[in-house]
Scaffold this active site. Sequence first.
Site, PDB file in Angstrom:
ATOM      1  N   ASP A   1       0.835  -1.203   0.000  1.00 19.11           N
ATOM      2  CA  ASP A   1       0.000   0.000   0.000  1.00 19.11           C
ATOM      3  C   ASP A   1       0.870   1.254   0.000  1.00 19.11           C
ATOM      4  OD1 ASP A   1      -2.374   1.373  -0.038  1.00 19.11           O
ATOM      5  OD2 ASP A   1      -2.712   1.242   2.118  1.00 19.11           O
TER       6      ASP A   1
ATOM      7  N   ASN B   1     -10.810  -2.778  -5.942  1.00 22.08           N
ATOM      8  CA  ASN B   1     -10.019  -1.840  -6.753  1.00 22.08           C
ATOM      9  C   ASN B   1     -10.677  -1.471  -8.091  1.00 22.08           C
ATOM     10  OD1 ASN B   1      -6.714  -3.028  -5.680  1.00 22.08           O
ATOM     11  ND2 ASN B   1      -7.981  -1.389  -4.879  1.00 22.08           N
TER      12      ASN B   1
HETATM   13  C1  FPP Z   1      -1.987   0.128  -3.359  1.00 22.40           C
HETATM   14  O1  FPP Z   1      -1.526   1.447  -3.344  1.00 22.40           O
HETATM   15  C2  FPP Z   1      -1.419  -0.607  -4.488  1.00 22.40           C
HETATM   16  C3  FPP Z   1      -2.128  -1.234  -5.473  1.00 22.40           C
HETATM   17  C4  FPP Z   1      -3.590  -1.274  -5.513  1.00 22.40           C
HETATM   18  C5  FPP Z   1      -1.478  -1.880  -6.604  1.00 22.40           C
HETATM   19  C6  FPP Z   1      -0.200  -2.608  -6.312  1.00 22.40           C
HETATM   20  C7  FPP Z   1       0.531  -2.746  -7.564  1.00 22.40           C
HETATM   21  C8  FPP Z   1       1.867  -2.722  -7.691  1.00 22.40           C
HETATM   22  C9  FPP Z   1       2.807  -2.635  -6.583  1.00 22.40           C
HETATM   23  C10 FPP Z   1       2.406  -2.785  -9.057  1.00 22.40           C
HETATM   24  C11 FPP Z   1       3.212  -3.994  -9.306  1.00 22.40           C
HETATM   25  C12 FPP Z   1       2.531  -5.259  -9.219  1.00 22.40           C
HETATM   26  C13 FPP Z   1       2.001  -5.947 -10.227  1.00 22.40           C
HETATM   27  C14 FPP Z   1       1.810  -7.390 -10.021  1.00 22.40           C
HETATM   28  C15 FPP Z   1       1.612  -5.352 -11.508  1.00 22.40           C
HETATM   29  P1  FPP Z   1      -2.583   2.613  -3.391  1.00 22.40           P
HETATM   30  O2  FPP Z   1      -2.734   3.029  -4.824  1.00 22.40           O
HETATM   31  O3  FPP Z   1      -3.834   2.199  -2.714  1.00 22.40           O
HETATM   32  O4  FPP Z   1      -1.862   3.726  -2.579  1.00 22.40           O
HETATM   33  P2  FPP Z   1      -2.544   4.841  -1.669  1.00 22.40           P
HETATM   34  O5  FPP Z   1      -3.117   4.138  -0.475  1.00 22.40           O
HETATM   35  O6  FPP Z   1      -1.407   5.724  -1.317  1.00 22.40           O
HETATM   36  O7  FPP Z   1      -3.584   5.522  -2.519  1.00 22.40           O
END
Ligand code: FPP
Length: 265
Positions: free
Chosen positions: A45, A93
């Site tokens: 996250d 998501n």
């Molecule tokens: C959460 O951060 C992250 C995700 C929903 C996606 C995770 C994806 C990756 C790390 C990319 C690489 C992995 C693959 C397998 C393609 P957030 O966007 O919720 O962050 P925030 O809480 O700061 O908004």
Amino acid sequence: MPNASTPQVTGDGALVGMAAEPGEARLLAAIDRKRLPVHVAIIMDGNGRWATRRSLPRVEGHRAGVSALRAAVEACGDLGIRYLTVYAFSTENWERPEEEVGFLMDLLLDVIDRELPRLTEHGVRLRIIGDPDRLPAAVRRKLEDAVKLRPDEERMTLCIALNYGGRSEIARAARLLARDVLQGRLRPEEIGESTFASYLYTAGLPDPDLIIRTGGEHRVSNFLLWQLAYAELWITPVYWPDFNRVHFFEAIVDYQRRQRRFGRV
Ligand code: FPP
């Protein structure tokens, strides 16, 4: 998945190759190789916040997150951790802006194309958990092919949770169990914990020993709800793109300081 720029660790924990950073070497020396978690799971996250803090579009955080994921896989490989599960896309998501969802799907295709050969070469087998039905056809096809690849010598399983939600996984297992009971393949008295677990996406995987969450939130967000019953939680405020080997080894050292009692005294 060792690479040339990371120090390699021999079976007895000695560092060879390039010198490790002092913090990293100290942590590595503190890790007991006989008491490693078998299965580590990560809620990656903080990508969006990482990007926003740099005045970048949110998707740049996801792009940067790929390097952190590579580093985590390498750290597991170096230590000899057998299973790593990462939460890449939750059932919730889909509520994100269409462009962000599209970007994540394209990024996944790109990551599989670029990383899979090296992963397989280094003994890493890929597994996917979650409902594939809602994923774009190109992603589904790519994943179907990717999970068929078997390394010659299997050292580690990288399990990617995609369109995954713990509650929908449990509801699906109940549905499949009910169907098998109706069709006479299973008697209700036979349904215990291990039978139930064998109907989950994670059938055959050990439960996670350690769950790492980056980004500082203290919640489990529908991740591995059944499987985390006795997992140790390790939460860090570090945003996922900044999460590195030192953080990973800190989590392992902290895990090893805990006394796991599994409900016993
Ligand atoms: C959460 O951060 C992250 C995700 C929903 C996606 C995770 C994806 C990756 C790390 C990319 C690489 C992995 C693959 C397998 C393609 P957030 O966007 O919720 O962050 P925030 O809480 O700061 O908004």
